[in-house]
Motif scaffolding. Structure first.
Motif, PDB file in Angstrom:
ATOM      1  N   SER A 168      29.332 -22.674  13.582  1.00  0.00           N
ATOM      2  CA  SER A 168      29.314 -23.791  12.654  1.00  0.00           C
ATOM      3  C   SER A 168      28.013 -23.924  11.872  1.00  0.00           C
ATOM      4  O   SER A 168      28.013 -24.397  10.743  1.00  0.00           O
ATOM      5  N   LEU A 179      28.496 -20.059   2.724  1.00  0.00           N
ATOM      6  CA  LEU A 179      29.718 -20.031   3.517  1.00  0.00           C
ATOM      7  C   LEU A 179      30.066 -21.428   4.012  1.00  0.00           C
ATOM      8  O   LEU A 179      29.183 -22.260   4.212  1.00  0.00           O
ATOM      9  N   PRO A 180      31.373 -21.676   4.251  1.00  0.00           N
ATOM     10  CA  PRO A 180      31.735 -22.936   4.914  1.00  0.00           C
ATOM     11  C   PRO A 180      31.093 -22.989   6.289  1.00  0.00           C
ATOM     12  O   PRO A 180      30.982 -21.975   6.967  1.00  0.00           O
ATOM     13  N   SER A 187      42.327 -32.175   5.446  1.00  0.00           N
ATOM     14  CA  SER A 187      41.758 -30.847   5.208  1.00  0.00           C
ATOM     15  C   SER A 187      41.070 -30.760   3.861  1.00  0.00           C
ATOM     16  O   SER A 187      40.049 -30.089   3.716  1.00  0.00           O
ATOM     17  N   LEU A 247      35.308 -21.245  -1.642  1.00  0.00           N
ATOM     18  CA  LEU A 247      35.537 -20.599  -0.356  1.00  0.00           C
ATOM     19  C   LEU A 247      36.338 -21.498   0.581  1.00  0.00           C
ATOM     20  O   LEU A 247      37.205 -21.029   1.322  1.00  0.00           O
ATOM     21  N   ASN A 248      36.053 -22.782   0.543  1.00  0.00           N
ATOM     22  CA  ASN A 248      36.764 -23.712   1.411  1.00  0.00           C
ATOM     23  C   ASN A 248      38.229 -23.876   1.031  1.00  0.00           C
ATOM     24  O   ASN A 248      39.036 -24.306   1.852  1.00  0.00           O
ATOM     25  N   VAL A 288      40.570 -21.989   7.596  1.00  0.00           N
ATOM     26  CA  VAL A 288      39.752 -22.476   6.485  1.00  0.00           C
ATOM     27  C   VAL A 288      40.481 -23.678   5.887  1.00  0.00           C
ATOM     28  O   VAL A 288      41.712 -23.778   5.961  1.00  0.00           O
ATOM     29  N   ASP A 289      39.741 -24.605   5.278  1.00  0.00           N
ATOM     30  CA  ASP A 289      40.338 -25.850   4.818  1.00  0.00           C
ATOM     31  C   ASP A 289      41.541 -25.646   3.906  1.00  0.00           C
ATOM     32  O   ASP A 289      42.531 -26.374   3.995  1.00  0.00           O
ATOM     33  N   ASN A 333      44.366 -24.785   6.130  1.00  0.00           N
ATOM     34  CA  ASN A 333      44.743 -25.931   6.949  1.00  0.00           C
ATOM     35  C   ASN A 333      45.515 -26.977   6.152  1.00  0.00           C
ATOM     36  O   ASN A 333      46.355 -27.696   6.698  1.00  0.00           O
ATOM     37  N   GLY A 379      40.092 -16.891  11.639  1.00  0.00           N
ATOM     38  CA  GLY A 379      40.146 -17.023  10.188  1.00  0.00           C
ATOM     39  C   GLY A 379      38.828 -16.739   9.507  1.00  0.00           C
ATOM     40  O   GLY A 379      38.784 -16.071   8.471  1.00  0.00           O
ATOM     41  N   MET A 380      37.732 -17.239  10.086  1.00  0.00           N
ATOM     42  CA  MET A 380      36.421 -17.033   9.480  1.00  0.00           C
ATOM     43  C   MET A 380      36.040 -15.560   9.465  1.00  0.00           C
ATOM     44  O   MET A 380      35.481 -15.052   8.479  1.00  0.00           O
ATOM     45  N   PHE A 399      37.974 -13.888   6.872  1.00  0.00           N
ATOM     46  CA  PHE A 399      37.371 -14.324   5.618  1.00  0.00           C
ATOM     47  C   PHE A 399      36.169 -13.463   5.250  1.00  0.00           C
ATOM     48  O   PHE A 399      36.049 -12.967   4.127  1.00  0.00           O
TER      49      PHE A 399
END
Length: 264
Positions: free
Chosen positions: A99, A114-115, A136, A183-184, A191-192, A195, A216-217, A220
């Protein structure tokens, strides 16, 4: 943002749960102080720009996740208050490595926004697919708002040559926010953007989605690592930057100031 099932906690925000954390206030103080030192030319310009951009990015991360949590709380999930997600404390947002550390690494090493961060939402208390999707989308909407605020001075024709170092750092931070917004919104599980689509999928598709979401990340990052996809993505970012009036020459110079070790 991540979903989980579980028992609902008592309704009501615990005392102090929505109060900005001391860590958030410290990050805000670093942002304001380094904005002033960059503007005035006090001290090391490159160090000021570095701290200014990192602090600004962390502030956006806190606000991004706060938007998820607040929307979830308003939609029925009271557990987000119990978990401290409304305190704007970045350390509350799940795994520190994925995170915070990983996005910070890519920001510092590659200048890529990046997110980062993630809040656990108990979706069993979210009634309605639209509310589910809005939770989301609340995070990326915050990044887009952040981008718009940062671009406003350029839209109003601010004299960027009066304080070029400051406005270059400002433009680079705006570019990072624009990048994070896009990106989000990528429709990948975990990823948002993905989601937001999940509530509208069939049961079987959701099962597949949930199986892929934890990775997912990584998926990504693997896609961004492909030169062709990377080039297309940054062409889109550059095109949008030009469209909204973000001066890319200043953003590029801000990036060079931020990544000061490359000139050593």
């Amino acid at each position: 943002m991540t979903y989980r099932s579980g028992r609902r906690l008592a309704i009501g925000v615990p005392r102090g749960a929505s109060r900005p954390s001391p860590l958030f206030l410290c990050i805000l103080a670093v942002f304001v102080i380094t904005a002033w030192t960059t503007w005035s030319g006090y001290g090391s310009v490159r160090l000021n720009v570095f701290l200014f951009v990192v602090a600004g990015w962390l502030l956006s991360l806190c606000l991004h996740e706060f938007a998820h949590a607040l929307t979830a709380y308003r939609s029925g999930d009271a557990s987000v208050a119990q978990k401290g997600y409304l305190s704007l404390n970045p350390l509350k947002y799940t795994h520190w490595l994925l995170s915070l550390a990983l996005p910070l690494f890519f920001l510092i090493v590659g200048g890529i926004g990046l997110p980062g961060g993630a809040v656990w939402i108990d979706r069993t208390w979210i009634r309605g697919r639209l509310k589910d999707s809005l939770i989301s989308l609340a995070g990326p909407a915050t990044n887009m708002l952040f981008t718009a605020v940062l671009v406003l001075p350029f839209a109003f024709g601010v004299n960027t040559f009066a304080h070029p170092d400051f406005w270059s750092a400002w433009a680079f931070l705006a570019f990072l926010q624009l990048m994070a917004s896009l990106l989000n919104l990528v429709p990948i599980p975990g990823v948002d953007g993905g989601n937001a689509l999940r509530p509208w999928l069939s049961h079987d598709w959701r099962r597949g989605f949930d199986a892929v979401a934890p990775y997912g990340m990584l998926l990504f990052l693997a896609l961004l690592w492909q030169p062709r996809i990377n080039a297309i993505f940054f062409d889109v970012v550059d095109g949008l930057a030009n469209l909204i009036g973000l001066p890319l020459d200043f953003a590029d110079f801000g990036r060079s100031l931020f990544m000061f070790w490359q000139s050593w």
